[in-house]
Structures are given as structure tokens and as C-alpha cells.
Scaffold this active site. Structure first.
Site, short mmCIF file in Angstrom:
data_model
loop_
_atom_site.label_atom_id
_atom_site.label_comp_id
_atom_site.label_asym_id
_atom_site.label_seq_id
_atom_site.Cartn_x
_atom_site.Cartn_y
_atom_site.Cartn_z
N ARG A 118 0.80 -1.23 0.00
CA ARG A 118 0.00 0.00 0.00
C ARG A 118 0.83 1.28 0.00
O ARG A 118 0.50 2.25 0.63
CB ARG A 118 -1.00 0.03 1.18
CG ARG A 118 -1.86 -1.21 1.31
CD ARG A 118 -2.75 -1.47 0.10
NE ARG A 118 -3.59 -2.65 0.36
CZ ARG A 118 -3.25 -3.90 0.01
NH1 ARG A 118 -2.11 -4.13 -0.65
NH2 ARG A 118 -4.05 -4.90 0.28
N THR A 123 0.80 -0.26 -8.20
CA THR A 123 0.33 0.76 -9.17
C THR A 123 1.44 1.05 -10.19
O THR A 123 1.17 1.13 -11.40
CB THR A 123 -0.06 2.05 -8.43
OG1 THR A 123 -1.06 1.73 -7.46
CG2 THR A 123 -0.58 3.11 -9.37
N TYR A 151 -8.01 -5.14 -9.74
CA TYR A 151 -7.57 -4.67 -11.06
C TYR A 151 -8.53 -3.75 -11.82
O TYR A 151 -8.16 -3.19 -12.84
CB TYR A 151 -7.20 -5.88 -11.94
CG TYR A 151 -5.96 -6.57 -11.39
CD1 TYR A 151 -4.70 -6.04 -11.61
CD2 TYR A 151 -6.07 -7.70 -10.59
CE1 TYR A 151 -3.57 -6.64 -11.08
CE2 TYR A 151 -4.94 -8.31 -10.06
CZ TYR A 151 -3.70 -7.77 -10.30
OH TYR A 151 -2.59 -8.35 -9.76
N PHE A 429 -3.14 -18.32 -15.09
CA PHE A 429 -1.77 -17.95 -15.51
C PHE A 429 -1.30 -16.77 -14.70
O PHE A 429 -2.08 -16.15 -13.98
CB PHE A 429 -1.70 -17.66 -17.01
CG PHE A 429 -2.52 -16.49 -17.48
CD1 PHE A 429 -2.00 -15.19 -17.45
CD2 PHE A 429 -3.81 -16.65 -17.95
CE1 PHE A 429 -2.75 -14.09 -17.89
CE2 PHE A 429 -4.56 -15.58 -18.40
CZ PHE A 429 -4.03 -14.30 -18.36
C1 COA Z 1 -2.19 -7.07 -4.41
C2 COA Z 1 -0.84 -6.39 -4.14
C3 COA Z 1 0.08 -6.70 -5.30
C4 COA Z 1 -1.07 -4.89 -4.03
O1 COA Z 1 0.19 -4.24 -3.93
P1 COA Z 1 0.35 -2.76 -3.29
O2 COA Z 1 1.68 -2.27 -3.67
O3 COA Z 1 -0.02 -2.83 -1.88
O4 COA Z 1 -0.76 -1.96 -4.09
P2 COA Z 1 -0.83 -0.36 -4.25
O5 COA Z 1 -0.24 0.28 -3.02
O6 COA Z 1 -0.26 0.05 -5.54
O7 COA Z 1 -2.40 -0.17 -4.25
C5 COA Z 1 -3.11 0.50 -5.25
C6 COA Z 1 -4.55 0.58 -4.86
O8 COA Z 1 -5.11 -0.74 -4.85
C7 COA Z 1 -5.68 -0.99 -3.55
N1 COA Z 1 -5.39 -2.40 -3.29
C8 COA Z 1 -4.25 -3.04 -3.54
N2 COA Z 1 -4.35 -4.32 -3.18
C9 COA Z 1 -5.59 -4.47 -2.68
C10 COA Z 1 -6.27 -5.57 -2.13
N3 COA Z 1 -5.68 -6.76 -2.01
N4 COA Z 1 -7.52 -5.37 -1.71
C11 COA Z 1 -8.11 -4.17 -1.82
N5 COA Z 1 -7.49 -3.09 -2.34
C12 COA Z 1 -6.25 -3.25 -2.75
C13 COA Z 1 -4.96 -0.07 -2.61
O9 COA Z 1 -5.70 0.17 -1.48
C14 COA Z 1 -4.81 1.16 -3.47
O10 COA Z 1 -6.04 1.81 -3.54
P3 COA Z 1 -6.12 3.39 -3.77
O11 COA Z 1 -5.47 3.64 -5.12
O12 COA Z 1 -7.57 3.67 -3.74
O13 COA Z 1 -5.33 3.99 -2.66
C15 COA Z 1 -0.23 -6.92 -2.82
O14 COA Z 1 -1.12 -6.70 -1.77
C16 COA Z 1 0.11 -8.40 -2.84
O15 COA Z 1 1.22 -8.78 -3.20
N6 COA Z 1 -0.84 -9.29 -2.46
C17 COA Z 1 -0.56 -10.72 -2.36
C18 COA Z 1 -0.33 -11.35 -3.73
C19 COA Z 1 -1.47 -11.08 -4.67
O16 COA Z 1 -2.61 -11.33 -4.35
N7 COA Z 1 -1.16 -10.54 -5.85
C20 COA Z 1 -2.12 -10.27 -6.87
C21 COA Z 1 -2.05 -11.39 -7.84
S1 COA Z 1 -3.32 -11.37 -9.02
#
Ligand code: COA
Length: 429
Positions: A118, A123, A151, A429
């Protein structure tokens, strides 16, 4: 296009964004074993996996080395060689309505370490992927997701849905057509070449499926290294009466206290023909010592209820969003597919990332589309994520309109985009 995804430089806008936060984003040289192993470890960690053993690392290096691989590092921490952010991508042909394909920028392994979550790292990673894809003219970006809340903000919309089934095999009897062909046990090593051919047919046969890579295909044929069920996998092939490989099922049988009530967990069921599908289903539903067959990532039109004597014995356990599509080049995407009805519509597409928005006239004649920019009044106004949701023919337009995510003549849009056979993606994938 299919090679330039590897040489396209890293997106400078994203590099700047993370460097403002004291982080460093770079492409990873996958020939650098130490660096790539760190990246793979971070990827496993991100998806809550185990610490990969040397053979799992070697396998992943072999399979994933030809993907565009990006890492974000925090050079200020003691474990700076371990990425705090990962993503990889490649250009995958995506099957579209009509049976053609469109190049899809496939995105995978999006992880950000929980220590750095976060702060905008994802992003930056996603923005970088989309701009790189756009820069080399890939018309759509695609991904499957761990959570469906992530997404939409980057213009992706759910474009296929996947069904999960639990069949009570003590309750149902086979009620499908007579089945033929030949079923036999095999193993991934000896079946690989035939299995790849079957998968190519399966993936080409339905909008929403993507072309296989050895990594994606081998996961469907059997387990990868380190899979906890590695030693329990079974692989059964179906060959047509003429001896042509047309399907297979890979599965694991899980035990229960009661020896006549095992559960079959299906890893993947591949059927290039209806005959293969019915023969393999019949095989699974008639297994002795089994009381439940469980399968995921089938289409929303899986015919299971019609193949059994008791419809409720085939329980639809869930239907979930599966493939997410992000349109990057509207004319290229919309002309790559065909349409089942002719017609004309002016679409006004909004895109907060400024990648694919604009007003276009879509004219379909004989099933083939022409797309031109226009200043005429729009028939339909929609965000790019909604266009992604209807792009592959899924029945989403009316629901999106009710939700206020499509405005205007939704019926006209629906009539043009929807297909009789719903799109499906049957793998991850
Ligand atoms: C999902 C993940 C990649 C997000 O990474 P991050 O660097 O924390 O994301 P960001 O800080 O760029 O967040 C961007 C926005 O998305 C939101 N967001 C990101 N992940 C989120 C989640 N899991 N649930 C809800 N909102 C989420 C943030 O709150 C933020 O919202 P805003 O723009 O309104 O402030 C990270 O939490 C992660 O690695 N999760 C575990 C692995 C996973 O699930 N990956 C996705 C694979 S499809």
C-alpha cells in the site's frame, strides 16, 4: 511484437514513481541465476508459497526465463537483493469470438512484499506493464486474479467466469450419450507431445482461452516440483476410435476414513471434442471407491447437469470471475474478433489512464468489424473496464447497465457483442 516484449525498455514513468519512494524498479536478467532465484523466491513468498527447494527453483528458471521479468528493490534494507515487488509478462495469443486470436499482454506474478504494501508499488508495476504493452502495439492486456477487488482501477474488467462443481457420485448415474474411444492411464513424460496437441485444440476452440507455453501446459498434465500431492497424480488419456488423442484428465484421489468414499480432485480436464468430454466425465463419475468428484475453472456452460441422472447430484459450488481483460487499442481489439449479428454502434469509451479512450463507430457487416473514430453522438458510453467485460462475448452488458457502468443503448451493444457460446478460460496464468 512477440519478441519485442522482452527488449522493450522499462517504463520510465514507473521507474520515477517508485524512485520518489526510495525504491528501484528494473528488468531482471533471467540468465543471472542469483538474481532470478531471488525474484522467484519473492514470487513464491508473495503467493504464500513455501521456500522453494533447489529443484523447484531450477524448474521455475527453466520455465519462466523467457518472460519479461520486473523487480522492485529497496536498497535501504539489509535483504536488498530480494525484490519487494515482482511482475512478469509475455505476449500470449488470446482466442477471440470467431476462432481468431488477438495478441494479449499476459501479466502474472504480481506481488508486493507485505513489508512494503500500500505504498503504490503495484500501481507502478501495473502502469509500467500497460504502457509497455501499449508502446509495442499489443491490443489487450489480460490476467487472472487472486482477489477480484484489485484490477478494476487499472481498466480491467472480468471477461470470463469460471464454474466449480462437486458431484455426488453415489447419487448420480451416467445419463449422457453412449461413450466410445479408448481410455488408458499414462504419465506426463510419455504423453507430453500428444497432450500439447490436445491442449492446443482446446485453447483454440473457445474465446477466452490463451495459447499454452510449456510451463502452462505441463502444469495441466501433471504436478510441478514441490507440489505436495506430486506422488499421487494420475493421468488418463482419451483417444478417439481412430486413435487420435483428443482429451485427458489429470487428478488426485484424496482419502477418507471410509474407504468407499474418496474424493477425486481434478487438476485439469482437457477435451478437444464432445466425445472426449463425455468419455472422460463418464470415467470420472463411475470410479469405484469414490463419492465425490470436484472440479474448478470450467465454463459457465459446463454440461455436467445434463450428463447425470439427478441434476442436483451435480452441485454448482461457485461461479467466479476468472479472466480479466484490459483493452489497450480499441480498433485493433474490436476488429480481431467476429460478431454473430450485423449492426452499427457509436461507442464513447472513457479511460482514466488515457490509454484507450475515445469515440468510435463500430460497423459490423457479414460478421466482420470496421472501426473508425467519429465525433457523432454516442449510442453507448462506458468505461474501458466494461468494454473489457463484454469483449469476449460474455453476457455482462445488462448487469453492467443496471450497475450504471454502461449508459445508453445497452441492448444494441449486447446484441453485437454477445456470443451464443460463452467465453471460457479453463486455466490460471
Ligand atoms: C495485491 C498487491 C500486489 C497490491 O500491492 P500494493 O503495492 O499494496 O498496491 P498499491 O499500493 O499500488 O495499491 C493500489 C490501490 O489498490 C488498492 N489495493 C491493492 N491491493 C488491494 C487488495 N488486495 N484489496 C483491496 N485493495 C487493494 C490499494 O488500497 C490502493 O487503492 P487506492 O489507489 O484507492 O489507494 C499486494 O497486496 C500483494 O502482493 N498481495 C498478495 C499477492 C497477490 O494477491 N497478488 C495479486 C495477484 S493477481
Amino acid at each position: 511484437m512477440t519478441e519485442t516484449y522482452l527488449t522493450q525498455p522499462i517504463d520510465e514513468e514507473s521507474v520515477r514513481a517508485v524512485s520518489d519512494a526510495g525504491l528501484r524498479m528494473t528488468l531482471v536478467d533471467t540468465a543471472d541465476v542469483a538474481a532470478f532465484d531471488e525474484w522467484i523466491r519473492a514470487d513464491f513468498r508473495g503467493f504464500l508459497g513455501e521456500h522453494p527447494k533447489p529443484e523447484a527453483l531450477a524448474e521455475a528458471r527453466g520455465y519462466l526465463g523467457d518472460r519479461r521479468t520486473t523487480a522492485v528493490y529497496d536498497d535501504a534494507i539489509p535483504s536488498a537483493a530480494s525484490p519487494i515487488g515482482t511482475v512478469n509478462s509475455w505476449v500470449a495469443p488470446l482466442t477471440v469470438p470467431g476462432g481468431g486470436t488477438v495478441p494479449g499482454w499476459a501479466i502474472s506474478s504480481v506481488t508486493v512484499a507485505p513489508t512494503h504494501r500500500r505504498h503504490g508499488v503495484a500501481t507502478a508495476l501495473l502502469g509500467g506493464e500497460l504502457r509497455a504493452a501499449k508502446a509495442i502495439g499489443v491490443p489487450v492486456a489480460i490476467l487472472t486474479v487472486s482477489e477480484s477487488v484489485i484490477y478494476g482501477r487499472w481498466g480491467f474488467g472480468p471477461a470470463t467466469f469460471a464454474s466449480e462443481w462437486r458431484v455426488d457420485t453415489k447419487r448420480v448415474r451416467w445419463a449422457g450419450p453412449p461413450t466410445g474411444g479408448h481410455l488408458s492411464f499414462t504419465d506426463p513424460a510419455s504423453y507430453r507431445e500428444s497432450g500439447y496437441r490436445v491442449l492446443d485444440r482446446v485453447m483454440a476452440g473457445r474465446a477466452g482461452e490463451i495459447a499454452m507455453t510449456p510451463y502452462l501446459a505441463d502444469r495441466l498434465l501433471g504436478p510441478l516440483k514441490g507440489n505436495p500431492d506430486e506422488d499421487k497424480y494420475r493421468l488418463v488419456r482419451y483417444d478417439s476410435p481412430a486413435g487420435e488423442p483428443e482429451g485427458f484428465v489429470s487428478y488426485v484421489v484424496k482419502g477418507d476414513d471410509d474407504f468407499v468414499k474418496h474424493t477425486v480432485e481434478i487438476n485439469y480436464l482437457a477435451a478437444a471434442t464432445d466425445e472426449a468430454l463425455t468419455a472422460l466425465w463418464r470415467f470420472l463419475l463411475e470410479l469405484d471407491l469414490v463419492s465425490e468428484v470436484h472440479i474448478m475453472t470450467r465454463g459457465v456452460d459446463e454440461p455436467l447437469p445434463f450428463l447425470v441422472s439427478d441434476v442436483r447430484g451435480a452441485h454448482l459450488a461457485s461461479v467466479e470471475d476468472h479472466l480479466w481483460v484490459r483493452i489497450l487499442d480499441l480498433p485493433a481489439a474490436l476488429t480481431a474478433r467476429t460478431y454473430e449479428r450485423d449492426g452499427e454502434i457509436v461507442l464513447d469509451v472513457t479511460d482514466t489512464l488515457g490509454l484507450a479512450g475515445g469515440r468510435y463507430r463500430l460497423s459490423v457487416s457479414g460478421g466482420t468489424a470496421r472501426v473508425e473514430e467519429t465525433t457523432d453522438a454516442p449510442d453507448v458510453t462506458l468505461p474501458v473496464s466494461s468494454l473489457g467485460s463484454v469483449y469476449l462475448g460474455h453476457d455482462a452488458a445488462r448487469g453492467l447497465a443496471i450497475a450504471g457502468k454502461i449508459e445508453g443503448d445497452t441492448d444494441a451493444l449486447d446484441r453485437l457483442f454477445r456470443t451464443a457460446v460463452p467465453p471460457r478460460l479453463s486455466t490460471w496464468f
